[in-house]
Design a protein around this motif. Structure first.
Motif, short mmCIF file in Angstrom:
data_model
loop_
_atom_site.label_atom_id
_atom_site.label_comp_id
_atom_site.label_asym_id
_atom_site.label_seq_id
_atom_site.Cartn_x
_atom_site.Cartn_y
_atom_site.Cartn_z
N UNK A 173 7.84 79.21 5.92
CA UNK A 173 7.51 80.63 5.75
C UNK A 173 8.75 81.47 5.48
N UNK A 174 9.79 81.21 6.21
CA UNK A 174 11.03 81.97 6.01
C UNK A 174 11.59 81.74 4.62
N UNK A 175 11.59 80.49 4.18
CA UNK A 175 12.10 80.17 2.85
C UNK A 175 11.23 80.83 1.78
N UNK A 176 9.92 80.82 1.98
CA UNK A 176 9.02 81.43 1.00
C UNK A 176 9.25 82.93 0.88
N UNK A 177 9.42 83.59 2.01
CA UNK A 177 9.67 85.03 1.99
C UNK A 177 11.01 85.34 1.33
N UNK A 178 12.05 84.59 1.70
CA UNK A 178 13.36 84.82 1.09
C UNK A 178 13.32 84.56 -0.41
N UNK A 208 13.73 86.59 -5.74
CA UNK A 208 13.22 86.51 -7.11
C UNK A 208 12.82 87.89 -7.63
N UNK A 209 12.23 88.70 -6.77
CA UNK A 209 11.82 90.05 -7.20
C UNK A 209 13.01 90.96 -7.43
N UNK A 255 19.97 82.58 -6.61
CA UNK A 255 20.00 82.52 -5.15
C UNK A 255 18.64 82.11 -4.59
N UNK A 256 17.58 82.53 -5.26
CA UNK A 256 16.25 82.13 -4.82
C UNK A 256 16.08 80.63 -4.93
N UNK A 257 16.54 80.05 -6.02
CA UNK A 257 16.44 78.60 -6.19
C UNK A 257 17.30 77.87 -5.17
N UNK A 258 18.49 78.38 -4.90
CA UNK A 258 19.34 77.76 -3.89
C UNK A 258 18.71 77.84 -2.51
N UNK A 281 15.46 77.90 -1.86
CA UNK A 281 14.37 76.92 -1.82
C UNK A 281 14.93 75.50 -1.67
N UNK A 282 15.98 75.20 -2.37
CA UNK A 282 16.59 73.87 -2.29
C UNK A 282 17.14 73.61 -0.89
N UNK A 283 17.77 74.62 -0.31
CA UNK A 283 18.30 74.48 1.05
C UNK A 283 17.18 74.25 2.05
N UNK A 284 16.07 74.97 1.89
CA UNK A 284 14.93 74.77 2.78
C UNK A 284 14.38 73.37 2.69
N UNK A 285 14.29 72.83 1.49
CA UNK A 285 13.79 71.47 1.31
C UNK A 285 14.73 70.47 1.96
N UNK A 286 16.02 70.66 1.80
CA UNK A 286 17.00 69.74 2.38
C UNK A 286 16.95 69.78 3.90
N UNK A 287 16.82 70.97 4.47
CA UNK A 287 16.75 71.10 5.93
C UNK A 287 15.51 70.40 6.47
N UNK A 288 14.38 70.62 5.83
CA UNK A 288 13.14 69.99 6.30
C UNK A 288 13.21 68.48 6.13
#
Length: 64
Positions: free
Chosen positions: A14-19, A24-25, A31-34, A36-43
């Motif tokens: 949820x935090x990654x989605x909001x960020x 993006x807006x 930075x938005x792509x980074x 998302x990528x960071x969130x995927x790596x952490x999970x």
């Protein structure tokens, strides 16, 4: 796996989605792509020990 672990993963998602949406807006797609990528790596880093336990269990069940 317990419910706390699943809630941690959901909270990170949820935090990654909001960020991602905020960045993006505001026109910062890089930075938005980074983010998302960071969130995927952490999970993935959180899930990896559980996957290894699963593989060890399968290996012991089938005597591989």
């Amino acid at each position: 796996m317990d419910i706390v672990f699943l809630l941690k993963i959901a909270a990170i998602g949820l935090i990654v989605a909001v960020l991602y949406q905020v960045l993006a807006k505001s026109g910062r797609e890089e930075y938005a792509m980074l983010t998302a990528l960071t969130g995927i790596i952490v999970i993935l880093a959180m899930i990896l020990p559980h996957i290894l336990d699963l593989l060890n269990s399968v290996e012991s069940i089938f005597n591989l």
